[in-house]
Design an enzyme around this catalytic site. Structure first.
Site, PDB file in Angstrom:
ATOM      1  N   LYS A  54     -10.434 -19.988  35.188  1.00 51.18           N
ATOM      2  CA  LYS A  54     -11.690 -20.126  34.445  1.00 51.18           C
ATOM      3  C   LYS A  54     -11.910 -18.850  33.663  1.00 51.18           C
ATOM      4  O   LYS A  54     -11.429 -17.783  34.050  1.00 51.18           O
ATOM      5  CB  LYS A  54     -12.869 -20.347  35.401  1.00 51.18           C
ATOM      6  CG  LYS A  54     -14.022 -21.073  34.771  1.00 51.18           C
ATOM      7  CD  LYS A  54     -13.724 -22.567  34.698  1.00 51.18           C
ATOM      8  CE  LYS A  54     -14.908 -23.382  34.327  1.00 51.18           C
ATOM      9  NZ  LYS A  54     -14.683 -24.797  34.667  1.00 51.18           N
TER      10      LYS A  54
HETATM   11  N1  GLU Z   1     -14.274 -27.114  32.009  1.00 54.78           N
HETATM   12  C1  GLU Z   1     -13.818 -28.386  32.480  1.00 54.78           C
HETATM   13  C2  GLU Z   1     -13.856 -28.431  33.985  1.00 54.78           C
HETATM   14  O1  GLU Z   1     -14.609 -27.730  34.620  1.00 54.78           O
HETATM   15  C3  GLU Z   1     -12.468 -28.777  31.875  1.00 54.78           C
HETATM   16  C4  GLU Z   1     -11.331 -27.868  32.196  1.00 54.78           C
HETATM   17  C5  GLU Z   1     -10.047 -28.199  31.441  1.00 54.78           C
HETATM   18  O2  GLU Z   1     -10.009 -29.189  30.738  1.00 54.78           O
HETATM   19  O3  GLU Z   1      -9.099 -27.420  31.581  1.00 54.78           O
HETATM   20  O4  GLU Z   1     -13.205 -29.225  34.605  1.00 54.78           O
END
Ligand code: GLU
Length: 424
Positions: free
Chosen positions: A114
């Site tokens: 993240k």
């Molecule tokens: N931010 C989204 C999540 O929390 C998508 C993450 C992604 O597509 O890599 O799952």
């Protein structure tokens, strides 16, 4: 000199401690080797960068940015980038850990990561946003890459931001690198269906959950907290399937109608005015009131820690679908479990986004793009399988959906770690 009160963060508890606490509960329930838990309870790598930006008024503001990789045992790390004033390193770490479990539960070949920048994107001009994004990308350029770590949108970021990340990375490499980021706009290598994917995945999970109760989505009375990329499309899909959407909310508060909100009118109103405020044929309610509405399904689709020990005993929904990451605290989880509320956990309920991100990454690497029907059908297969596996584990272990989902996921990551062996 006037003093300005510091804004109160939405994070009342430390999110990384919550994520670690959940992991320890899983380890106890599923008897996972404590040596492996020692590895999994920490993040593999956390990078903190300063992101200086010349603002439109000529002043320089240095934002703080993060990119955290939690684990790569099952593949390159994957996860979104969040732009929000409350972003902290510990929040990003918790979100990275949850991404590891989410990818493992969906059985896609990724680990978890993240990123985030502590900023208020709503107060930045397009130019400032672009400069901040490009400088941040440049600062983390050695961390990301198609076989290494692949960012995507999260709260406060969108296709436009992904396009700037893609372009900055590609300019530095000297050629277009489609696989470096997902959630890109369609005209530069995005995937059909990615924009709606998180909501669509949540829809499929709700469909399976109500099916277990011998019902269908038609006729369900639902409340959706958050009207961004997840909540807005989820409200639309649920209404299209015949549910009554009693209330929706955004950061300005909620709107309620006991006969149902006209979701398409609400979307048009939000797009025209920037908020739900002033929507006709609806009563204003607070976010807290929305969470406590008498309904069948409550879908928190905004930020973490909205269902806590303070309000969990007053939640009246029969099913909670976690469109957001971490909306329920562990204490609230226990209260809900005791009260027989079915919680569809984040790693299952909002995994549609990363599943279609996986499809986008594959399409980008192959330079071969799929039809939207194909994307949705494959998402449905993966979501339904994960739901059934979680449900079966819940039944056989006599535990909650969260414990079952996290248990399956942590076991898969633990097995991959054991198979690979600890280096050196
Ligand atoms: N931010 C989204 C999540 O929390 C998508 C993450 C992604 O597509 O890599 O799952």
């Amino acid at each position: 000199m006037s003093t300005v009160a510091a804004p109160v963060s939405h994070l009342r508890e430390n999110p990384f401690e919550i994520a670690q606490q959940q992991l320890h509960r899983v380890a106890d329930t599923f008897k996972i080797d404590p040596n492996l838990i020692s590895v999994l309870q920490q993040c593999k790598k956390a990078v903190v960068v300063s992101v200086p930006v010349v603002m439109d008024d000529g002043t320089v503001h240095a934002f703080e940015g993060y990119r955290v990789t939690h684990n790569i045992a099952r593949g390159p790390s994957k996860g979104g980038i969040r732009y929000h004033p409350d972003v902290t390193l510990d929040e990003v770490k918790s979100l990275a850990m949850w991404m590891t479990w989410k990818c493992a539960l969906m059985n896609i070949p990724f680990g978890g990561a993240k990123g985030g920048i502590a900023c208020n994107p709503k107060q930045l001009s397009r130019t400032e946003l672009q400069k901040m994004t490009r400088r941040y990308t440049s600062e983390i350029i050695n961390e990301i890459g198609p076989e290494k770590d692949i960012p995507a949108p999260d709260v406060g970021t969108d296709g436009r931001v992904m396009a700037w990340i893609f372009d900055t990375y590609s300019m530095n490499k000297g050629h277009s690198v489609l696989g470096v980021v997902t959630g890109k706009p369609l005209n530069i290598g995005g995937s059909l269906g990615r924009l709606e994917a998180t909501a669509r995945g949540a829809l499929y999970i709700i469909r399976e959950a109500v099916r277990k109760q011998g019902a269908t989505i038609a006729g369900q009375r639902v409340a959706v907290e958050g009207f961004g990329n997840v909540g807005m499309y989820l409200a639309r899909f649920l209404a299209q399937e015949g549910a009554t959407v009693l209330a929706v909310s955004d950061s300005s508060g909620g709107v309620y109608n006991s006969n149902g909100i006209d979701v398409e009118t609400a979307i048009a109103h939000k797009q025209e005015t920037g908020s739900l405020d002033g929507l006709k044929d609806a009563e204003r309610i607070t976010d807290e009131e929305l969470l406590l509405l008498e309904c069948d399904v409550l879908a928190p689709c905004a930020l973490e820690q909205v269902i806590t020990s303070d309000n969990a005993d007053k939640v009246k929904a029969k099913i909670i679908c976690e469109g957001a990451n971490g909306p329920t605290t562990p204490t609230a989880d226990e209260i809900l479990e005791d009260r027989g509320v079915l919680v569809l956990p984040d790693v299952l309920a909002n995994a549609g986004g990363v599943v279609v991100s996986y499809f986008e990454w594959v399409q980008g690497l192959q330079e071969y793009f799929w039809k939207e029907d194909e994307v949705n059908a494959r998402l449905n297969d993966i979501s339904t399988r994960a739901f059934n596996e979680t449900w079966a584990t819940r039944e056989s272990r006599g535990t909650s959906m969260r414990m079952a989902a996290y248990g399956l996921a942590v076991n898969r990551v633990a097995e991959a770690t054991t198979t690979r062996g600890l280096y050196p």
